[in-house]
Write an enzyme that holds these catalytic residues in place. Structure first.
Site, PDB file in Angstrom:
ATOM      1  N   GLU A 284       0.843  -1.203   0.000  1.00 11.68           N
ATOM      2  CA  GLU A 284       0.000   0.000   0.000  1.00 11.68           C
ATOM      3  C   GLU A 284       0.873   1.246   0.000  1.00 11.68           C
ATOM      4  O   GLU A 284       1.855   1.327   0.734  1.00 11.68           O
ATOM      5  CB  GLU A 284      -0.871  -0.044   1.265  1.00 11.68           C
ATOM      6  CG  GLU A 284      -1.721   1.182   1.522  1.00 11.68           C
ATOM      7  CD  GLU A 284      -2.400   1.129   2.879  1.00 11.68           C
ATOM      8  OE1 GLU A 284      -3.344   1.900   3.081  1.00 11.68           O
ATOM      9  OE2 GLU A 284      -1.980   0.317   3.735  1.00 11.68           O
TER      10      GLU A 284
ATOM     11  N   CYS B 131      -5.177  -2.770   2.842  1.00 14.29           N
ATOM     12  CA  CYS B 131      -5.079  -2.639   4.293  1.00 14.29           C
ATOM     13  C   CYS B 131      -6.160  -3.470   4.975  1.00 14.29           C
ATOM     14  O   CYS B 131      -6.294  -4.650   4.703  1.00 14.29           O
ATOM     15  CB  CYS B 131      -5.146  -1.162   4.680  1.00 14.29           C
ATOM     16  SG  CYS B 131      -4.736  -0.834   6.420  1.00 14.29           S
TER      17      CYS B 131
ATOM     18  N   LYS C 217      -9.578   1.965  -2.814  1.00 16.75           N
ATOM     19  CA  LYS C 217      -9.985   1.393  -1.529  1.00 16.75           C
ATOM     20  C   LYS C 217     -11.388   1.847  -1.157  1.00 16.75           C
ATOM     21  O   LYS C 217     -11.706   3.040  -1.193  1.00 16.75           O
ATOM     22  CB  LYS C 217      -8.991   1.795  -0.438  1.00 16.75           C
ATOM     23  CG  LYS C 217      -9.260   1.117   0.904  1.00 16.75           C
ATOM     24  CD  LYS C 217      -8.207   1.504   1.932  1.00 16.75           C
ATOM     25  CE  LYS C 217      -8.475   0.788   3.253  1.00 16.75           C
ATOM     26  NZ  LYS C 217      -7.503   1.183   4.294  1.00 16.75           N
TER      27      LYS C 217
END
Length: 529
Positions: A276, A393, A343
């Protein structure tokens, strides 16, 4: 007062034991980071015992609140590192913030404790069912309310236990419910032994364990999914850029740009993945020609170079349209279209801040702390016969959201990729907890999960939830391995893709309704006598 002190100690220790069961935090007695399924059952049995002995709704609320506060502080105490060490918040304020968040979320469990005392029927089986339903209600409140923060849910403790593979049918929330039901049954038997109760529990345990064993054995025989013909070779990069240097122009940024570019260009496997925000700058902030160099390698590879796709973590956007925490894919193509995943589930205060709390950003130093959210179900990356589904994440914490990609078996992912940066939380148990979360998703969907992280755990997890390759944490390294993609749909993937959490809400509502009616009839019978 002595009774109160004893109850306080029991509940406090039980809450901490529950936290330790998710991932063992010590280096003695048990392997560090291992889930301890039986320890969770002990902790939950102690909680059920204390609630069983509560005589008022206030006492039930107190027991539930104290247990949950201790459980959550002991689970994610490492938030202190991100707030104090890297965010610059004074240590006392950081500690208060963590305890305050845990105490607030523990109100769900306080309500569950009070409801248990108010509604629990006299029948032992009914009490156990109500306890499990109300515990699941509190856990799902953490999943669903205020964007959700269910890190440390009880079902993860069962990951290496005899019932783990039942998650292919019921998911982690089902394991949470089952563990609470079993623990309450054990507590009831200890308080008031009954031969028939012990018999029923033993039969249920044997049946559940047999189902788990059968499902685990069947994974190799492809009960719910089938392996694709050709495994995919992958390279996973772990830059180990210190979090306090990651966004520094004179330190982490040039180091990251140089190292990740060199490793991307050197990769020869079918897929190479970065963590990330491995590229910590927006595209228009990068050195001139940086992305062009990468594109020339992957999109238009020179003769003799292997055809490789690169999945790269990078922030995107601008001040007018907002920013996204994204991954882009560069792969051989005749078009100018670049695959992009944004995301969806953002971390509160780390990536998303409600307008009422914008002031919080002025007292902590957290770069890129307010992103836009992507769609819940985004297309997979098609590459060499695989459908690769990224998540970023802690998105892999929300299985019901990942399940949205499994509605249509013809487009369902064949493998999942998690790109993360747990560097915010130091070299702590957070790394092991997150690895265990990814392992649970692999079991639920019978899909391999590969993880490329900044500081760990960079790993390849097969479709049974087993870690087959990994890098040492907090080291710079390159992990190369092969991944067998899968096709087919598990029962959990099928129903979660269509109904999400609704089956659990229905189960909870039905259990509470039945228990309340039983309580009413029991009270009426006593009054009539």
């Amino acid at each position: 007062m002595r009774v109160f002190n004893r109850q306080f100690a029991i509940v406090l220790l039980a809450g901490c034991a529950h936290a330790f069961s998710i991932a063992w935090p010590f280096s003695f007695l048990l392997p560090h980071g291992q889930p301890v399924w039986w320890l969770q059952l002990v902790a939950m049995a102690l909680l059920a015992w204390q609630l069983d002995s509560a005589t008022t709704k206030k006492q039930g609320a107190w027991v539930g609140w104290l247990f949950a506060t201790a459980m959550q502080v002991a689970t994610w105490w490492w938030l202190f590192i991100s707030l104090h060490t890297y965010g610059g918040l004074a240590a006392p304020l950081a500690a208060i913030a963590i305890v305050g968040l845990a105490a607030f979320l523990a109100l769900y469990y306080a309500a569950a404790g009070a409801l248990f005392v108010a509604l629990a029927p006299a029948h032992r089986a009914g009490r156990a069912a109500l306890f499990a339903a109300l515990w699941l209600l509190a856990e799902l409140a953490r999943v669903a309310l205020f964007t959700g923060f269910p890190w440390g849910e009880g079902g993860y403790a069962q990951l290496d236990g005899p019932f783990a593979d039942v998650a292919k049918i019921v998911g982690v929330h089902g394991l949470t419910f089952a563990a609470a039901l079993l623990a309450a049954g054990v507590a009831g038997q200890m308080a008031r032994p009954r031969w028939w109760g012990a018999s029923v529990m033993a039969a249920a345990l044997v049946s559940a364990a047999a189902l788990g064993v059968a499902l685990k054995a069947g994974a190799g025989a492809s009960v719910f999914s089938n392996g694709l013909a050709s495994p995919l070779s992958v390279t996973l990069l772990q830059g180990n850029i210190a979090q306090d240097e990651k966004f520094q122009p004179s330190g982490g940024i040039p180091d990251a740009l140089k190292w990740y570019q060199s490793q991307l260009l050197a990769a020869t496997t079918s897929l190479v993945v970065t963590p990330e925000t491995a590229i910590p700058l927006l595209p228009n902030q990068l050195p001139e020609g940086y992305l062009d160099t990468l594109a020339s390698r992957f999109v238009k590879p020179a003769a003799g170079l292997p055809h490789t796709a690169a999945l790269i973590g990078i922030p995107l956007g601008n001040s007018q349209q907002g920013y996204t925490n994204s991954a882009i894919a560069l792969k051989p193509s005749d078009s100018n279209t670049i695959y992009q995943y944004d995301k969806h589930h953002l971390v509160p205060f780390g990536e998303f801040v409600h307008p009422l709390f914008k002031w919080f950003l002025s007292i902590v130093n957290i770069p890129l702390a307010d992103f836009n959210s992507g769609a819940v179900s985004q297309p997979s990356l098609d590459w060499q016969g695989q459908r690769i589904a990224p998540n970023i994440c802690y998105e892999d914490l929300f299985g019901e959201e990942l399940a949205a990609r499994f509605v249509d078996p013809s487009t369902a992912p064949s493998m999942m990729v998690n790109i993360s940066n747990i560097g915010w939380f130091g070299n702590t148990i957070a790394i092991d907890q997150h690895l265990n979360i990814s392992r649970m998703r692999a079991i639920e969907f019978e899909r391999p999960m590969v993880r490329a992280t900044n500081t760990g755990a960079t790993a390849i997890i097969d479709h049974t939830g087993r870690v087959t390759h990994s890098l040492p944490r907090h080291t710079r390294g390159v992990l190369v391995g092969a991944v067998e993609g899968r096709s087919g749909i598990t029962p959990y993937a099928w129903w979660a893709a269509r109904f999400g959490l609704w089956p659990w809400w229905g189960l909870i509502a039905a259990t509470v309704l039945i228990a309340s009616r039983a309580r009413f009839h029991w009270a009426k019978a006593r009054f009539d006598r």
